[in-house]
Design a protein around this motif. Sequence first.
Motif, PDB file in Angstrom:
ATOM      1  N   LYS A  15      13.571  47.799 -10.825  1.00 50.98           N
ATOM      2  CA  LYS A  15      14.010  47.686 -12.222  1.00 50.98           C
ATOM      3  C   LYS A  15      15.211  48.570 -12.546  1.00 50.98           C
ATOM      4  CE  LYS A  15      10.879  50.974 -14.523  1.00 50.98           C
ATOM      5  NZ  LYS A  15       9.845  51.067 -15.581  1.00 50.98           N
ATOM      6  N   GLU A  48      13.124  43.936 -13.908  1.00 50.26           N
ATOM      7  CA  GLU A  48      11.908  44.586 -14.365  1.00 50.26           C
ATOM      8  C   GLU A  48      10.778  43.579 -14.481  1.00 50.26           C
ATOM      9  OE1 GLU A  48      10.232  47.604 -17.825  1.00 50.26           O
ATOM     10  OE2 GLU A  48      12.306  46.891 -17.882  1.00 50.26           O
ATOM     11  N   LYS A  51       7.512  41.959 -15.818  1.00 50.90           N
ATOM     12  CA  LYS A  51       6.921  41.924 -17.154  1.00 50.90           C
ATOM     13  C   LYS A  51       5.467  41.468 -17.163  1.00 50.90           C
ATOM     14  CE  LYS A  51      10.717  43.026 -19.399  1.00 50.90           C
ATOM     15  NZ  LYS A  51      10.833  44.265 -20.196  1.00 50.90           N
ATOM     16  N   TRP A  93       3.232  49.748 -16.568  1.00 48.27           N
ATOM     17  CA  TRP A  93       2.515  48.581 -16.041  1.00 48.27           C
ATOM     18  C   TRP A  93       1.012  48.649 -16.291  1.00 48.27           C
ATOM     19  CZ3 TRP A  93      -1.039  50.644 -12.863  1.00 48.27           C
ATOM     20  CH2 TRP A  93      -0.757  51.870 -12.262  1.00 48.27           C
ATOM     21  N   THR A  98      -0.636  46.081 -18.580  1.00 51.64           N
ATOM     22  CA  THR A  98      -0.568  44.721 -18.042  1.00 51.64           C
ATOM     23  C   THR A  98      -1.737  44.448 -17.109  1.00 51.64           C
ATOM     24  OG1 THR A  98       1.844  44.879 -18.160  1.00 51.64           O
ATOM     25  CG2 THR A  98       0.931  43.054 -16.893  1.00 51.64           C
TER      26      THR A  98
END
Length: 396
Positions: free
Chosen positions: A33, A132, A134, A173, A176
Amino acid sequence: MKKSIAIIGGGSSALITAAFLDPNKFNITIYEKKKSLGRKFLVAGDGGFNLSHGEAINKMITRYTPDTFLKQALLHFTNDDLRKWLLTIGIPTFVGSSNRVYPEKGIKPIEVLTKVKQFLIDKGVQLVYNYEWKGWNIKGELIFNNNEIINTDYTIFAMGGASWKITGSDGSWLETFKNKEINTLPFLPANCAYAIKWPKEFILKNEGQPLKNIALSCLDKTQKGELVTTKFGLEGNAIYALSTEIQSQLSIKKTATIYLDLKPMFSLNEVNQKINASQLRTVKDILKKALKLSPSQIDLIKTNLTKEEFTNKNILSEKIKALPFIIHSAAPLDEAISITGGISLNEVNENFELHKLKNNFCIGEMLDWNAPTGGYLLQACFSMGAYTAKYLNKKE
C-alpha cells in the motif's frame, strides 16, 4: 497452467515468502500500500540491524510466546538457513559479541533490502505499489483502492501489526477480519517502555542513565540484561522480555509490580556479607566500593527506601536483590517495537491457513505471538514466510 498468488503487504514475511515460492508453479504478485517495500525493515535497521540471533535453534524456539506455535516453521528455516540464503544473494553475515546476527560491517539495511528486491525481480515476482487492500466482495474476491477487484488462487496476508504506523503497519485490517467472524484480539504494545512515576529530583539527575548487569523479575519470570531510566519510566531488553507478564498484570489490576536485582551475580547472603564486612563509614561508600554500584543505581535505592531502611544493612541487602517498582502503563502502541494481539492463533492451522477462509494465509505480526528483541522477531517472520512457501510449493 500456473496458479496465482497475491501477497498483501511488503514487509519481511512477504518478501521471504515470495523469495521461496516456486515461480514455475505460480504467478506471484506482492501488493504494497505504500510506495516502497520493507519500510519497517528499514526502520528496524536504524537501531542496530540484527537480522536474527545466533543461539542454537532448539534454545531459540523457547524464546517465543507461545513457544510451540512457531516450532515447525523455525525448524524448517533456521537462523543458519537464513544466513546461508542471505549469502547466496550477496549478503554475508556475522554473529556479534551479543550473539546477534548482523550483515557484515559496512552493509547498510537499504543494501540488504535492495538485494532481496532484485532477487524477487529476477525470479519474476511482480511488485505493485500504492495498492491498499480494502477487504473482500460478496464473491470473496480481493478489493483494492477504488473498488478494483483482483482474482487470485491463493492469498497470503502479511500486513504487519499496529506499531510504527508511519511504515504502513497500522493494524487497520483488524476490523475487516472481525467482520468475517475471524476471532481477533486487541493490539497491545510489547517490547516497549513502561511507565514509572519517578520522583522529580531523581529523574532530573538520572534521566538516560543505564542500569547494566541487572536482572528484572515479574511474576515467575526473571530476565537478565540492561535497563535505561527515562522520564517515562524504564526501557531496555530486560523489561522488554517481561512484556507478557507485565501486560497480564496491567490487564487485571491496572498496575504491575516488577523487582530489580542490582547484583544478580551474588546471592542475598553474599550481598549481606559484603555489606556487613565493609569497614567503610557511609552506606553510600559501601555500595560504591564494596558492591561497585553506579551512582545511578545508588540513587535508585535511596529514592525507593526510607532513611531507616537505607541504613539497616539487612533490609538494604534484601532491597538490592529485589527492589520493587510499580508500573502504571505501557508506552503508546505506536511507540512499541512489537505488539501482541491480532488474529487468534486458533484461527489458523499448522500451515498458517485460515480455517474459515480456504486458500487464505496469515503470517508475520498479524498473528498473536511475541518474542524478545535481538533478532527473534525478524527470524520468526522469515521462518513463517519460508514455511508457508514450502507448503504451497508442494500443493498440486
